[in-house]
Motif scaffolding. Sequence first.
Motif, PDB file in Angstrom:
ATOM      1  N   LEU A  30     -11.875  -0.257  -1.124  1.00  0.00           N
ATOM      2  CA  LEU A  30     -10.885  -0.533  -2.156  1.00  0.00           C
ATOM      3  C   LEU A  30     -11.581  -0.901  -3.458  1.00  0.00           C
ATOM      4  CD1 LEU A  30      -7.911  -1.052  -3.003  1.00  0.00           C
ATOM      5  CD2 LEU A  30      -8.237  -3.420  -2.235  1.00  0.00           C
TER       6      LEU A  30
ATOM      7  N   ASP B 135       0.152   5.269  -0.019  1.00  0.00           N
ATOM      8  CA  ASP B 135      -0.870   6.303   0.012  1.00  0.00           C
ATOM      9  C   ASP B 135      -2.218   5.649  -0.275  1.00  0.00           C
ATOM     10  OD1 ASP B 135      -1.892   8.843   0.398  1.00  0.00           O
ATOM     11  OD2 ASP B 135      -1.621   9.419  -1.701  1.00  0.00           O
ATOM     12  N   ARG B 136      -2.853   5.911  -1.389  1.00  0.00           N
ATOM     13  CA  ARG B 136      -4.153   5.307  -1.703  1.00  0.00           C
ATOM     14  C   ARG B 136      -4.056   4.165  -2.724  1.00  0.00           C
ATOM     15  NH1 ARG B 136      -8.197   7.355   0.781  1.00  0.00           N
ATOM     16  NH2 ARG B 136      -8.118   9.450   1.609  1.00  0.00           N
ATOM     17  N   MET B 137      -2.871   3.872  -3.225  1.00  0.00           N
ATOM     18  CA  MET B 137      -2.699   2.796  -4.208  1.00  0.00           C
ATOM     19  C   MET B 137      -2.480   1.454  -3.504  1.00  0.00           C
ATOM     20  SD  MET B 137      -3.238   4.173  -7.069  1.00  0.00           S
ATOM     21  CE  MET B 137      -2.863   2.768  -8.089  1.00  0.00           C
ATOM     22  N   TYR B 138      -2.932   0.395  -4.151  1.00  0.00           N
ATOM     23  CA  TYR B 138      -2.827  -0.956  -3.599  1.00  0.00           C
ATOM     24  C   TYR B 138      -2.343  -1.900  -4.701  1.00  0.00           C
ATOM     25  CZ  TYR B 138      -4.261  -5.403  -1.566  1.00  0.00           C
ATOM     26  OH  TYR B 138      -4.262  -6.675  -1.065  1.00  0.00           O
ATOM     27  N   TYR B 139      -1.367  -2.750  -4.356  1.00  0.00           N
ATOM     28  CA  TYR B 139      -0.839  -3.762  -5.265  1.00  0.00           C
ATOM     29  C   TYR B 139      -0.691  -5.057  -4.476  1.00  0.00           C
ATOM     30  CZ  TYR B 139       0.773   0.645  -7.273  1.00  0.00           C
ATOM     31  OH  TYR B 139       0.840   1.926  -7.747  1.00  0.00           O
TER      32      TYR B 139
ATOM     33  N   ARG C 178       0.868  -1.181   0.000  1.00  0.00           N
ATOM     34  CA  ARG C 178       0.000   0.000   0.000  1.00  0.00           C
ATOM     35  C   ARG C 178       0.898   1.222   0.000  1.00  0.00           C
ATOM     36  NH1 ARG C 178      -4.384  -1.301   4.764  1.00  0.00           N
ATOM     37  NH2 ARG C 178      -4.811  -3.427   4.132  1.00  0.00           N
TER      38      ARG C 178
ATOM     39  N   TYR D 252     -10.608  -2.346  -7.133  1.00  0.00           N
ATOM     40  CA  TYR D 252      -9.430  -2.987  -7.721  1.00  0.00           C
ATOM     41  C   TYR D 252      -9.790  -3.825  -8.935  1.00  0.00           C
ATOM     42  CZ  TYR D 252     -10.899  -7.318  -5.423  1.00  0.00           C
ATOM     43  OH  TYR D 252     -11.600  -8.422  -5.020  1.00  0.00           O
TER      44      TYR D 252
ATOM     45  N   GLY E  87      -5.175  -1.584  -7.223  1.00  0.00           N
ATOM     46  CA  GLY E  87      -6.389  -0.898  -6.795  1.00  0.00           C
ATOM     47  C   GLY E  87      -6.138   0.482  -6.239  1.00  0.00           C
ATOM     48  N   TYR E  88      -7.244   1.094  -5.835  1.00  0.00           N
ATOM     49  CA  TYR E  88      -7.224   2.457  -5.301  1.00  0.00           C
ATOM     50  C   TYR E  88      -8.189   2.527  -4.121  1.00  0.00           C
ATOM     51  CZ  TYR E  88      -7.614   7.524  -5.098  1.00  0.00           C
ATOM     52  OH  TYR E  88      -7.605   8.819  -4.677  1.00  0.00           O
TER      53      TYR E  88
END
Length: 148
Positions: A118, A73-77, A71, A120, A110-111
Amino acid sequence: MFDRFTKFAAAAVLATGMAGGASAQSLGDYSGPYAGLLVGYGAVDLESDTNNTKSSITGFDFAGFVGYEVRSDRMYYSGEFEIYETSKEDDVSATGIEKDFGYAISGRIGYFLSDGTLIYGLVGVEMADFAVTTGAGGEEVLGARIGA
């Protein structure tokens, strides 16, 4: 020595023991492993190449998964490996098709919205074991996983 379900149950218990602190993380920067269990119900649509017939099989899924997420900030991988046992079968048709077992590898991007939700996309590959209960045998099928 052990049947496939016993091995799966043991792996699920181990995955539960490994699942931990990541679930309590607040929205924000986090990188690390995760593990979990999944119980669900779904359908698989099948189409035969030889006689152009279509059918659908339904049933429960029992899965264990492990992955690694990042994670920022607001991004997710994340990347994830899943192994599952399923009860999906078609007892109505003459072929008696069953989807017994499978495994998959997937990636997500995702965001996080402001309320922590989330959004994604998911892409991956899955190998599933199908059996035909009329004695015609079965096969493993490689397919795509796509989701949102």
